[in-house]
Design a protein around this motif. Structure first.
Motif, PDB file in Angstrom:
ATOM      1  N   LYS A 165       3.040   8.968  43.288  1.00 31.83           N
ATOM      2  CA  LYS A 165       2.017  10.001  43.385  1.00 31.83           C
ATOM      3  C   LYS A 165       0.830   9.598  44.255  1.00 31.83           C
ATOM      4  O   LYS A 165       0.158  10.444  44.832  1.00 31.83           O
ATOM      5  CB  LYS A 165       1.528  10.367  41.979  1.00 31.83           C
ATOM      6  CG  LYS A 165       2.640  10.947  41.101  1.00 31.83           C
ATOM      7  CD  LYS A 165       2.123  11.280  39.716  1.00 31.83           C
ATOM      8  CE  LYS A 165       3.232  11.860  38.846  1.00 31.83           C
ATOM      9  NZ  LYS A 165       2.754  12.183  37.477  1.00 31.83           N
ATOM     10  N   ARG A 166       0.540   8.311  44.321  1.00 30.57           N
ATOM     11  CA  ARG A 166      -0.619   7.871  45.091  1.00 30.57           C
ATOM     12  C   ARG A 166      -0.419   6.413  45.490  1.00 30.57           C
ATOM     13  O   ARG A 166       0.494   5.739  45.013  1.00 30.57           O
ATOM     14  CB  ARG A 166      -1.905   8.025  44.277  1.00 30.57           C
ATOM     15  CG  ARG A 166      -1.876   7.311  42.945  1.00 30.57           C
ATOM     16  CD  ARG A 166      -3.091   7.643  42.112  1.00 30.57           C
ATOM     17  NE  ARG A 166      -3.065   6.956  40.830  1.00 30.57           N
ATOM     18  CZ  ARG A 166      -2.430   7.384  39.760  1.00 30.57           C
ATOM     19  NH1 ARG A 166      -1.738   8.511  39.827  1.00 30.57           N
ATOM     20  NH2 ARG A 166      -2.455   6.697  38.625  1.00 30.57           N
ATOM     21  N   GLU A 167      -1.296   5.932  46.341  1.00 32.31           N
ATOM     22  CA  GLU A 167      -1.150   4.587  46.888  1.00 32.31           C
ATOM     23  C   GLU A 167      -1.223   3.521  45.808  1.00 32.31           C
ATOM     24  O   GLU A 167      -0.493   2.523  45.863  1.00 32.31           O
ATOM     25  CB  GLU A 167      -2.243   4.336  47.937  1.00 32.31           C
ATOM     26  CG  GLU A 167      -2.111   3.012  48.654  1.00 32.31           C
ATOM     27  CD  GLU A 167      -3.181   2.809  49.695  1.00 32.31           C
ATOM     28  OE1 GLU A 167      -3.308   1.675  50.198  1.00 32.31           O
ATOM     29  OE2 GLU A 167      -3.892   3.782  50.016  1.00 32.31           O
ATOM     30  N   ARG A 168      -2.071   3.720  44.808  1.00 28.77           N
ATOM     31  CA  ARG A 168      -2.241   2.732  43.745  1.00 28.77           C
ATOM     32  C   ARG A 168      -1.447   3.083  42.491  1.00 28.77           C
ATOM     33  O   ARG A 168      -1.788   2.654  41.399  1.00 28.77           O
ATOM     34  CB  ARG A 168      -3.718   2.582  43.407  1.00 28.77           C
ATOM     35  CG  ARG A 168      -4.543   2.011  44.561  1.00 28.77           C
ATOM     36  CD  ARG A 168      -5.973   1.751  44.112  1.00 28.77           C
ATOM     37  NE  ARG A 168      -6.771   1.183  45.178  1.00 28.77           N
ATOM     38  CZ  ARG A 168      -8.049   0.835  45.061  1.00 28.77           C
ATOM     39  NH1 ARG A 168      -8.672   1.018  43.901  1.00 28.77           N
ATOM     40  NH2 ARG A 168      -8.712   0.325  46.081  1.00 28.77           N
ATOM     41  N   ASP A 169      -0.414   3.858  42.643  1.00 36.80           N
ATOM     42  CA  ASP A 169       0.424   4.239  41.507  1.00 36.80           C
ATOM     43  C   ASP A 169       1.033   2.981  40.884  1.00 36.80           C
ATOM     44  O   ASP A 169       1.664   2.168  41.566  1.00 36.80           O
ATOM     45  CB  ASP A 169       1.540   5.168  41.982  1.00 36.80           C
ATOM     46  CG  ASP A 169       2.229   5.874  40.811  1.00 36.80           C
ATOM     47  OD1 ASP A 169       2.253   5.299  39.721  1.00 36.80           O
ATOM     48  OD2 ASP A 169       2.738   6.989  41.013  1.00 36.80           O
ATOM     49  N   LYS A 170       0.841   2.814  39.565  1.00 36.57           N
ATOM     50  CA  LYS A 170       1.335   1.616  38.883  1.00 36.57           C
ATOM     51  C   LYS A 170       2.854   1.572  38.820  1.00 36.57           C
ATOM     52  O   LYS A 170       3.439   0.533  38.489  1.00 36.57           O
ATOM     53  CB  LYS A 170       0.722   1.531  37.475  1.00 36.57           C
ATOM     54  CG  LYS A 170      -0.770   1.203  37.492  1.00 36.57           C
ATOM     55  CD  LYS A 170      -1.309   1.053  36.097  1.00 36.57           C
ATOM     56  CE  LYS A 170      -2.756   0.546  36.121  1.00 36.57           C
ATOM     57  NZ  LYS A 170      -3.659   1.407  36.876  1.00 36.57           N
TER      58      LYS A 170
END
Length: 531
Positions: A165-170
């Motif tokens: 979903k995003r660059e820092r998605d865990k």
């Protein structure tokens, strides 16, 4: 713990039905196990029984017991009746009971009820079993699948659908860890829970979060946190490395009481950010109580309003979020034994710094995290050996008992009677404590004044209080609360102004304290009790 969600796609309808049947049996095992736990069954005998009755392996059976135990513990912690738990959600249950619902609306509620009640499957992680023995992530032809154990030597493989979903998605970090574990053979445990929602099966993966090394430690002091339910707030105390109070503030939590679940989570995170931001600005570690369980009242105790507040009090959720966020930002978090922090705070530091008892309690928590031992002030030591004062306090408590008995006799409302009875029981307990101390003093068995003092600066005592010290603080609380603090007309219910103790603490003059008709104008943070 970090929880990540992904959608499962089955290769065939037959595979899907096998998994749904397993989820139904596991959910039934959890409900059945919950009832047996209430009856007093042991974990070992129940595990074998569940495995046989519901045709699941012993690991699934043990996990069902674990989930049932968590529900039981949560229920008891909130002060609710564990025999009235509704699996599937009481809100949905109450809606389905309404006879005016029919047609599509009722069918939709029945479907949601059935999914919540029967659509669950859980498996604990295990490092020695490649991460998880029953619900395991595996790579097939470069794609990620969940391997589901549906019976003896029977497996179903469901494709994992989870877009980043995003660059820092865990999720990215989790996938990387899976690749590394498969390459090196050094597996890490991850819990997996399957849930049925709107006809789709979702997997919820819980893994331990990796925190950076703490950059902000006890070296510059701590921020002590004390959680309070009446009024509902956090009290923060900035404590210097030498144990002195540098500043304090309060964060109201009343919005959490009226918010729904999602908003409550959001507000709790906002509170956590506020606390951690302060810790980063001050460069101080965070100290909090290691709270396992707090009494939240019981039905019929006469304190209905307070009990409702306590049962909605998500103190653990707030503290857990503060701890997680602090560790993410490299702030050290220290947990201390909560024993007698409030008593010591209100008797020793509230009158000394002229702050309310909640801030004083937070100061004690911070000092305990720094390793300070709370010795009795010299004036209080002498007070505990002053027979004249002790006789005066006993007389005041006896008078209080008589007043409560008279109040109880004239009260007709049954609920108010129960509240008066609770106060009467507490007062009698304090009177018993004080009389026992007085008898010991008169017989020469009291605590000797020559006892050697410990090194208050260096001795690590996070959580330890010796027996004689506990007893001393308990006696002091009994001797000072009603006989001294409740003498004044401005005190109604909970005492929140401890400035009358200042003459005793500073000068050792208890007669001056009990003669004073009202508090010193402008002295301290006398907080008015919330209605």
């Amino acid at each position: 713990m970090i929880t990540l969600q992904c959608l499962l796609e089955f290769q065939s309808e037959g595979d899907r039905r096998k998994v749904l049947d397993l989820m139904r049996r596991f959910s039934s095992a959890e409900r059945y196990g919950y009832r047996r736990l209430l009856e007093g069954w042991t974990r070992e005998e129940l595990k074998k029984h569940l495995a046989q009755v519901f045709q699941v392996n012993t690991r699934y059976a043990d996990d069902a017991i674990l989930k049932a135990s968590a529900v039981l513990s949560s229920c008891r912690e909130r002060g609710q009746n564990p025999t009235k738990v509704v699996f599937g959600g009481r809100g949905l249950f109450e809606k389905l009971k309404k006879k005016h619902l029919n047609g599509e609306k009722r069918e939709e509620l029945k479907r949601e009820w059935k999914e919540r009640r029967q659509g669950n499957l859980y498996s604990r992680g295990d490092r020695t079993k490649q991460g998880n023995p029953n619900l395991r992530f595996v790579w097939i032809m470069g794609e990620l699948y969940l391997q589901i154990n549906v019976g003896e030597r029977q497996w179903v493989y469901a494709k994992v659908v989870r877009p980043v979903k995003r660059e820092r998605d865990k999720w990215i970090g989790f996938i990387w860890d899976l690749h590394q574990a498969e390459r090196t053979g050094e597996w890490f445990p991850y819990n997996v829970e399957l849930k049925l929602k709107n006809g789709e099966v979702y997997a919820h993966v819980s893994i331990s979060e990796k925190f950076p090394p703490a950059a902000i430690t006890l070296e510059n002091g701590v921020i002590g946190i004390d959680v309070n339910a009446y009024p509902f707030h956090l009290a923060l105390a900035e404590v210097s490395p030498d144990g002195n109070l540098e500043g304090h503030e309060r964060i109201s939590l009343h919005e959490l009481l009226s918010a729904d679940r999602d908003k409550r989570e959001y507000l709790a995170w906002q509170v956590a950010y506020q606390v951690v931001r302060l810790a980063l600005e001050k460069g101080k570690a965070i100290a909090m109580e290691d709270l396992e369980k707090l009494p939240k009242g019981r039905r019929g105790d006469g304190f209905l309003k307070l009990r409702k507040t306590l049962q909605r009090w998500a103190y653990k959720s707030v503290l857990e979020k503060i701890e997680v966020l602090a560790r993410r930002h490299g702030v050290e978090v220290i947990k201390v034994n909560p024993a007698y922090t409030s008593v010591i705070g209100k008797l020793k530091y509230a009158p000394q710094y002229l702050v309310d008892k909640d801030v004083a309690g937070a100061l004690v928590i911070g000092r305990r995290a720094l390793g300070f031992e709370e010795e009795l002030p010299e004036a209080y030591r002498l007070l505990l050996r002053d027979e004249e004062f002790l006789l005066y306090s006993v007389a005041q408590l006896e008078e209080k008992v008589k007043e409560l008995k008279q109040e109880l006799k004239g009260e007709e409302n049954e609920w108010r009677k129960k509240a008066i009875k609770a106060r009467l029981k507490t007062t009698r307990g304090e009177l018993k404590t004080l009389r026992a101390h007085l008898r010991a003093l008169q017989s020469g068995e009291g605590e000797p004044a020559s006892r050697q003092l410990a090194d208050r600066r260096k001795e690590p005592v996070r959580g330890h209080l010796s027996g004689w010290r506990i007893k001393a603080w308990r006696v002091l609380s009994a001797a000072l609360t009603v006989p001294v603090l409740e003498k004044f007309s401005h005190v109604k219910g909970t005492v929140r102004d401890f400035s009358p103790l200042r003459p005793i603490l500073v000068l050792g003059d208890w007669e001056r304290a009990v003669r004073r008709p009202v508090p010193v104008p402008g002295a301290g943070a006398a907080v008015q009790e919330c209605s």
